[in-house]
Write an enzyme that holds these catalytic residues in place. Structure first.
Site, PDB file in Angstrom:
ATOM      1  N   ASP A  62      93.092  45.192 -10.350  1.00 29.54           N
ATOM      2  CA  ASP A  62      92.262  46.375 -10.578  1.00 29.54           C
ATOM      3  C   ASP A  62      92.879  47.288 -11.634  1.00 29.54           C
ATOM      4  O   ASP A  62      94.097  47.495 -11.665  1.00 29.54           O
ATOM      5  CB  ASP A  62      92.121  47.132  -9.254  1.00 29.54           C
ATOM      6  CG  ASP A  62      90.976  48.124  -9.266  1.00 29.54           C
ATOM      7  OD1 ASP A  62      89.984  47.880  -9.976  1.00 29.54           O
ATOM      8  OD2 ASP A  62      91.069  49.137  -8.547  1.00 29.54           O
ATOM      9  N   HIS A  63      92.042  47.815 -12.491  1.00 25.72           N
ATOM     10  CA  HIS A  63      92.441  48.791 -13.513  1.00 25.72           C
ATOM     11  C   HIS A  63      93.649  48.323 -14.331  1.00 25.72           C
ATOM     12  O   HIS A  63      94.620  49.069 -14.527  1.00 25.72           O
ATOM     13  CB  HIS A  63      92.725  50.153 -12.883  1.00 25.72           C
ATOM     14  CG  HIS A  63      91.488  50.863 -12.452  1.00 25.72           C
ATOM     15  ND1 HIS A  63      90.618  51.455 -13.337  1.00 25.72           N
ATOM     16  CD2 HIS A  63      90.959  51.047 -11.213  1.00 25.72           C
ATOM     17  CE1 HIS A  63      89.609  51.981 -12.670  1.00 25.72           C
ATOM     18  NE2 HIS A  63      89.783  51.740 -11.379  1.00 25.72           N
ATOM     19  N   GLU A  95      85.216  48.342 -17.964  1.00 25.08           N
ATOM     20  CA  GLU A  95      84.854  49.731 -17.656  1.00 25.08           C
ATOM     21  C   GLU A  95      84.439  50.449 -18.924  1.00 25.08           C
ATOM     22  O   GLU A  95      85.083  50.327 -19.971  1.00 25.08           O
ATOM     23  CB  GLU A  95      86.020  50.476 -16.996  1.00 25.08           C
ATOM     24  CG  GLU A  95      85.664  51.924 -16.635  1.00 25.08           C
ATOM     25  CD  GLU A  95      86.755  52.634 -15.849  1.00 25.08           C
ATOM     26  OE1 GLU A  95      86.911  53.863 -16.035  1.00 25.08           O
ATOM     27  OE2 GLU A  95      87.450  51.973 -15.055  1.00 25.08           O
ATOM     28  N   SER A 151      85.448  55.762  -1.549  1.00 22.42           N
ATOM     29  CA  SER A 151      85.897  56.592  -0.431  1.00 22.42           C
ATOM     30  C   SER A 151      85.365  58.019  -0.555  1.00 22.42           C
ATOM     31  O   SER A 151      85.629  58.692  -1.545  1.00 22.42           O
ATOM     32  CB  SER A 151      87.429  56.636  -0.383  1.00 22.42           C
ATOM     33  OG  SER A 151      87.982  55.344  -0.253  1.00 22.42           O
ATOM     34  N   VAL A 162      87.131  50.480  -2.657  1.00 20.15           N
ATOM     35  CA  VAL A 162      87.612  51.429  -1.641  1.00 20.15           C
ATOM     36  C   VAL A 162      89.134  51.378  -1.629  1.00 20.15           C
ATOM     37  O   VAL A 162      89.719  50.322  -1.363  1.00 20.15           O
ATOM     38  CB  VAL A 162      87.069  51.073  -0.243  1.00 20.15           C
ATOM     39  CG1 VAL A 162      87.594  52.060   0.796  1.00 20.15           C
ATOM     40  CG2 VAL A 162      85.539  51.038  -0.243  1.00 20.15           C
ATOM     41  N   GLY A 163      89.765  52.492  -1.926  1.00 16.36           N
ATOM     42  CA  GLY A 163      91.221  52.548  -1.911  1.00 16.36           C
ATOM     43  C   GLY A 163      91.753  53.747  -1.146  1.00 16.36           C
ATOM     44  O   GLY A 163      92.609  53.622  -0.279  1.00 16.36           O
TER      45      GLY A 163
END
Length: 286
Positions: A82-83, A134, A214, A234-235
């Site tokens: 992620d990212h 993104e 979230s 969701v983190g």
């Protein structure tokens, strides 16, 4: 072990008007919690490790755990980076065995974002792995709500026509647009730009990803799914649950560290189960 490609699952989620849950983890307890919840709900899940988490949770460790759980249970567990902001790191994780990559060039000038994202897509093709890109800026909640003008807010939101161009030129399989959500703890209810989301979905025709899940009201999550979101990240819910449990249990000077971690894991299981119910992702395997 059931095998599904990540793209196959995401496309089916989009078709069924549900979403895959992507849960950010950075230790064994969090990783284990997500798999327990997935088994209990009979739902596929994406287990994500962020670029910032790799110093605590190396790719080699994450891949080893993924192999163990995937062989043991008949639930698709997908491992996602992620990212990622470094092309070299994306390639390293692909070679380790990651099944999904997000390259985040959103802070770069547009043409550089296109170029680097496209290069990751080309590398990932050799491994048969889909890439998420993104466009727009999905900030942390503190940064996001420091915006004081409508102009500042609009600079963060993804332009649908730019999104179309970005998808065509990079070849990404999923897109994380900026539509009003943010990473972290919301200090007020986020304003989701559903009109923009709908236009982006129509312009790109690929599954979209909602970051900063979230704290977004359930009804807004469901509406995002209706408008083309097929993956929800969701983190913060997991991280806050971990911290809150440790703080609560740590008051007892006689408590075993192992007991605290077990309770943290169990609390995270409950959080993930709730999210899988919200996303209705068990439908994907039916």
């Amino acid at each position: 072990m059931l095998y599904f490609s990540p793209l196959e699952l995401i496309l089916k989620a989009k078709q069924e008007k549900v979403a895959l849950g992507s849960f950010n983890v950075f230790n064994n307890e969090m990783f284990h919690a997500v798999t327990i919840a997935a088994l209990k709900k009979k739902s596929p899940v994406i287990i994500a490790t962020g670029e910032v988490d790799i110093q605590y949770f190396p790719p080699e460790l994450a891949v080893s755990l993924m192999k163990i759980y995937s062989k043991k249970f008949d639930i698709p567990f997908l491992l996602h980076l992620d990212h990622c902001t470094q092309v070299e790191l994306a390639e390293k994780c692909l070679r380790c065995g990651y099944s999904s990559i997000m390259f985040d060039g959103s802070q770069l000038p547009y043409e550089e974002n296109v170029e680097k994202t496209r290069s990751v897509v080309k590398i990932a093709q050799w491994f048969g792995v889909p890439v998420e890109g993104e466009l727009g800026v999905i900030l942390g909640t503190r940064e996001f709500f420091e915006s004081t003008t409508q102009k500042d807010d609009q600079l963060k939101i993804t332009d649908p026509e730019a999104a179309r161009d970005f998808v065509l030129r990079t070849g990404i399989h999923t897109l994380a647009p900026s539509i009003g959500s943010a990473h972290g703890v919301y200090v007020k209810k986020p304003k989701i730009h559903f009109d923009i989301l709908k236009r982006i979905s129509k312009a790109t025709k690929i599954p979209l990803v909602l970051h900063g899940g979230s704290g977004i009201p359930v009804e807004d999550v469901h509406r995002c799914i209706e408008e083309g979101v097929a993956k929800v990240n969701v983190g913060t819910d997991l991280r806050r649950t971990l911290v809150d449990t440790i703080v609560h249990e740590g008051v007892n000077p006689y408590v075993e560290a192992r007991t605290v971690m077990e309770k943290s894991r169990d609390a995270i299981v409950t959080v993930v189960e709730n999210w899988l119910d919200i996303l209705k992702s068990s439908i994907i395997l039916q």
